[in-house]
Design a protein around this motif. Structure first.
Motif, PDB file in Angstrom:
ATOM      1  N   VAL A  59       0.833  -1.204   0.000  1.00 15.34           N
ATOM      2  CA  VAL A  59       0.000   0.000   0.000  1.00 15.34           C
ATOM      3  C   VAL A  59       0.869   1.255   0.000  1.00 15.34           C
ATOM      4  N   SER A  60       1.940   1.233   0.820  1.00 13.33           N
ATOM      5  CA  SER A  60       2.833   2.388   0.890  1.00 13.33           C
ATOM      6  C   SER A  60       3.532   2.634  -0.438  1.00 13.33           C
ATOM      7  N   ALA A  61       4.020   1.557  -1.059  1.00 12.64           N
ATOM      8  CA  ALA A  61       4.708   1.693  -2.346  1.00 12.64           C
ATOM      9  C   ALA A  61       3.755   2.206  -3.425  1.00 12.64           C
ATOM     10  N   PHE A  62       2.512   1.728  -3.390  1.00 11.99           N
ATOM     11  CA  PHE A  62       1.524   2.188  -4.367  1.00 11.99           C
ATOM     12  C   PHE A  62       1.241   3.676  -4.168  1.00 11.99           C
ATOM     13  N   ALA A  63       1.095   4.076  -2.888  1.00  9.82           N
ATOM     14  CA  ALA A  63       0.776   5.472  -2.593  1.00  9.82           C
ATOM     15  C   ALA A  63       1.909   6.415  -2.997  1.00  9.82           C
ATOM     16  N   LEU A  64       3.161   5.940  -2.864  1.00  8.63           N
ATOM     17  CA  LEU A  64       4.317   6.791  -3.160  1.00  8.63           C
ATOM     18  C   LEU A  64       4.723   6.765  -4.631  1.00  8.63           C
ATOM     19  N   SER A  65       4.203   5.771  -5.369  1.00  8.97           N
ATOM     20  CA  SER A  65       4.583   5.671  -6.779  1.00  8.97           C
ATOM     21  C   SER A  65       3.859   6.739  -7.600  1.00  8.97           C
ATOM     22  N   LYS A  66       4.425   7.031  -8.750  1.00  5.76           N
ATOM     23  CA  LYS A  66       3.863   8.070  -9.613  1.00  5.76           C
ATOM     24  C   LYS A  66       2.621   7.547 -10.327  1.00  5.76           C
ATOM     25  N   THR A  67       1.521   8.297 -10.196  1.00 12.72           N
ATOM     26  CA  THR A  67       0.269   7.933 -10.847  1.00 12.72           C
ATOM     27  C   THR A  67       0.239   8.500 -12.257  1.00 12.72           C
ATOM     28  N   SER A  68      -0.352   7.748 -13.179  1.00 12.32           N
ATOM     29  CA  SER A  68      -0.393   8.204 -14.568  1.00 12.32           C
ATOM     30  C   SER A  68      -1.183   9.506 -14.693  1.00 12.32           C
ATOM     31  N   SER A  69      -0.763  10.350 -15.638  1.00 10.34           N
ATOM     32  CA  SER A  69      -1.415  11.648 -15.836  1.00 10.34           C
ATOM     33  C   SER A  69      -2.882  11.473 -16.234  1.00 10.34           C
ATOM     34  N   LYS A  70      -3.197  10.389 -16.956  1.00 10.85           N
ATOM     35  CA  LYS A  70      -4.573  10.134 -17.374  1.00 10.85           C
ATOM     36  C   LYS A  70      -5.474   9.907 -16.167  1.00 10.85           C
ATOM     37  N   THR A  71      -4.954   9.182 -15.171  1.00  7.53           N
ATOM     38  CA  THR A  71      -5.733   8.926 -13.962  1.00  7.53           C
ATOM     39  C   THR A  71      -5.898  10.200 -13.152  1.00  7.53           C
ATOM     40  N   ILE A  72      -4.828  10.991 -13.031  1.00  5.10           N
ATOM     41  CA  ILE A  72      -4.882  12.237 -12.255  1.00  5.10           C
ATOM     42  C   ILE A  72      -5.912  13.196 -12.831  1.00  5.10           C
ATOM     43  N   LEU A  73      -6.006  13.250 -14.154  1.00  5.14           N
ATOM     44  CA  LEU A  73      -6.964  14.157 -14.798  1.00  5.14           C
ATOM     45  C   LEU A  73      -8.407  13.798 -14.461  1.00  5.14           C
ATOM     46  N   LYS A  74      -8.668  12.518 -14.136  1.00  2.00           N
ATOM     47  CA  LYS A  74     -10.022  12.087 -13.814  1.00  2.00           C
ATOM     48  C   LYS A  74     -10.426  12.480 -12.398  1.00  2.00           C
ATOM     49  N   SER A 114     -11.332  -6.311  -9.176  1.00  2.00           N
ATOM     50  CA  SER A 114     -11.835  -4.941  -9.323  1.00  2.00           C
ATOM     51  C   SER A 114     -10.737  -3.996  -9.788  1.00  2.00           C
ATOM     52  N   ILE A 115      -9.527  -4.182  -9.252  1.00  2.00           N
ATOM     53  CA  ILE A 115      -8.402  -3.339  -9.657  1.00  2.00           C
ATOM     54  C   ILE A 115      -8.056  -3.592 -11.124  1.00  2.00           C
ATOM     55  N   VAL A 116      -8.052  -4.865 -11.521  1.00  3.79           N
ATOM     56  CA  VAL A 116      -7.759  -5.201 -12.914  1.00  3.79           C
ATOM     57  C   VAL A 116      -8.798  -4.587 -13.843  1.00  3.79           C
ATOM     58  N   VAL A 117     -10.085  -4.725 -13.464  1.00  2.00           N
ATOM     59  CA  VAL A 117     -11.171  -4.170 -14.283  1.00  2.00           C
ATOM     60  C   VAL A 117     -11.049  -2.661 -14.382  1.00  2.00           C
ATOM     61  N   SER A 118     -10.750  -2.015 -13.253  1.00  2.59           N
ATOM     62  CA  SER A 118     -10.600  -0.564 -13.252  1.00  2.59           C
ATOM     63  C   SER A 118      -9.463  -0.122 -14.151  1.00  2.59           C
ATOM     64  N   SER A 119      -8.370  -0.870 -14.115  1.00  2.64           N
ATOM     65  CA  SER A 119      -7.209  -0.516 -14.927  1.00  2.64           C
ATOM     66  C   SER A 119      -7.467  -0.717 -16.415  1.00  2.64           C
ATOM     67  N   LEU A 120      -8.133  -1.828 -16.760  1.00  2.67           N
ATOM     68  CA  LEU A 120      -8.313  -2.171 -18.167  1.00  2.67           C
ATOM     69  C   LEU A 120      -9.515  -1.477 -18.813  1.00  2.67           C
ATOM     70  N   LEU A 121     -10.623  -1.394 -18.067  1.00  2.00           N
ATOM     71  CA  LEU A 121     -11.859  -0.896 -18.661  1.00  2.00           C
ATOM     72  C   LEU A 121     -12.183   0.542 -18.300  1.00  2.00           C
ATOM     73  N   ALA A 122     -11.856   0.947 -17.075  1.00  2.05           N
ATOM     74  CA  ALA A 122     -12.272   2.267 -16.615  1.00  2.05           C
ATOM     75  C   ALA A 122     -11.217   3.341 -16.867  1.00  2.05           C
ATOM     76  N   GLY A 123     -10.129   2.988 -17.523  1.00  2.00           N
ATOM     77  CA  GLY A 123      -9.144   4.004 -17.883  1.00  2.00           C
ATOM     78  C   GLY A 123      -8.275   4.463 -16.743  1.00  2.00           C
ATOM     79  N   ASN A 124      -7.865   3.539 -15.873  1.00  2.47           N
ATOM     80  CA  ASN A 124      -6.937   3.860 -14.786  1.00  2.47           C
ATOM     81  C   ASN A 124      -5.654   3.057 -14.975  1.00  2.47           C
ATOM     82  N   PRO A 125      -4.830   3.380 -15.959  1.00  3.74           N
ATOM     83  CA  PRO A 125      -3.622   2.584 -16.218  1.00  3.74           C
ATOM     84  C   PRO A 125      -2.659   2.611 -15.038  1.00  3.74           C
ATOM     85  N   LEU A 126      -2.117   1.431 -14.688  1.00  3.35           N
ATOM     86  CA  LEU A 126      -1.158   1.320 -13.592  1.00  3.35           C
ATOM     87  C   LEU A 126       0.243   1.141 -14.155  1.00  3.35           C
TER      88      LEU A 126
END
Length: 331
Positions: free
Chosen positions: A151-166, A286-298
């Protein structure tokens, strides 16, 4: 006799598959709807639905009506069940906690929220060690380390600009902070529900659902419509002007109610461990679906973090299963 036994085994496997499909379908689709409501700009003016606390009120109302129907049809309330007044305290934390979890979606991505809410064992072990002096085993600490580290590594990692815009208001520390408070409140809610069940063992799952959602509806009505600067009227006005969001909210609530049905059925027929396993794997899907279908690339680092968290959760489930098998052998 052998034929009957085999038929029973097949029917049990089919029932388990039915429960898995029901829980996955209900909550994965609910997650998609939750993310849609919190991030989408709705036609015709492209505005966001900012009143996310309204989701909790709607969910409480639908689940209250659903549980009321179920108690009337399947398990009429008995005098031995817990009185409705006994749920008032647990309903406070059950109202505020999920509201914070939903509100977090304004600040962090849906995969980040799911991962943060998957780390329930962290505050549980922390409170157990600090408050009650409980000593945990090395494997339990390994599970917690994997989950906390992921969880900590995920929180500190850089989020894609596409996700941030949402996101409506990107703010990772605040978003993860809301999720952590949500977990603490969930812990109190679960402990209080266990206490109620212990004092009133004849209370059915439907009666617990009824009591919790009755008080939750009352609290949310006060907060949304009676509290100073309540936004309930604004939320209703937005739904009238944007029928699409009203439909999404209704479907979100129905998914929650149907999902609770499958959870109760799973626990009653296969036990809480099976339910934990199903719901944990559902979160990963749910995370996989969100990443692939809902436009939240990891990113690769974020996928690594996801793997760490679910490795820890899977190991924790295995430890519980092994402990259960030992207990059965000694009985």
């Amino acid at each position: 006799m052998e034929g009957h036994s085999g038929d029973g085994g097949v029917s049990r496997v089919l029932l388990l598959g039915f429960c898995i499909a029901g829980i996955w379908a209900s909550y994965i689709y609910q997650g998609v709807l939750q993310e849609t409501v919190s991030t989408k700009r709705f036609w015709p003016d492209g505005k966001r639905f900012e009143h996310l606390a309204f989701l909790n009120l709607a969910q409480n109302v639908v689940c209250f009506i659903w549980s009321l129907m179920m108690t009337r049809v399947f398990s009429r309330r008995s005098n031995d069940g817990a009185p409705l007044l006994s749920y008032w305290s647990a309903s406070i934390t059950n109202t505020v906690g999920p509201a914070m979890g939903i509100e977090a979606l304004k600040y962090i991505s849906y995969p980040g929220q799911v991962l943060a809410k998957s780390s329930k064992m962290i505050p549980v072990m922390l409170m157990g060690t600090v408050v009650y002096g409980i000593k945990y085993t090395l494997p339990e600490y390994v599970c917690t380390f994997l989950v906390a580290g992921g969880v900590s590594a995920f929180a500190l990692s850089k989020t894609s600009s596409k996700t941030i815009l949402k996101l409506a208001h990107p703010n990772a520390p605040y978003g993860y902070g809301l999720c952590f408070v949500n977990l603490l409140f969930d812990g109190f809610t679960n402990a209080t529900q266990d206490s109620i069940k212990a004092r009133y063992p004849k209370t059915s799952a439907w009666e617990i659902m009824l009591g919790m959602n009755l008080w939750g509806t009352i609290y949310n009505l006060i907060y949304m419509f009676g509290w100073p600067h309540g936004t309930g009227y604004q939320a209703l006005s937005f739904c009238r002007e944007h029928p699409e969001v009203a439909w999404d909210i209704l479907m979100y609530c129905l998914c929650g109610a149907v999902g609770q049905n499958f959870i109760f059925l799973t626990i009653s027929r296969f036990g809480s461990l099976a339910n934990t396993t199903i719901t944990t794997t559902r979160k990963f899907v749910s995370i996989v679906v969100s990443s692939l279908l809902a436009g939240n690339p990891l990113t690769r680092k974020q996928w690594g973090s996801v793997a760490m968290v679910f490795s820890g959760l899977s190991y924790s489930i295995f430890l519980k299963w092994r402990k259960l098998q030992k207990k059965k052998r000694t009985e």
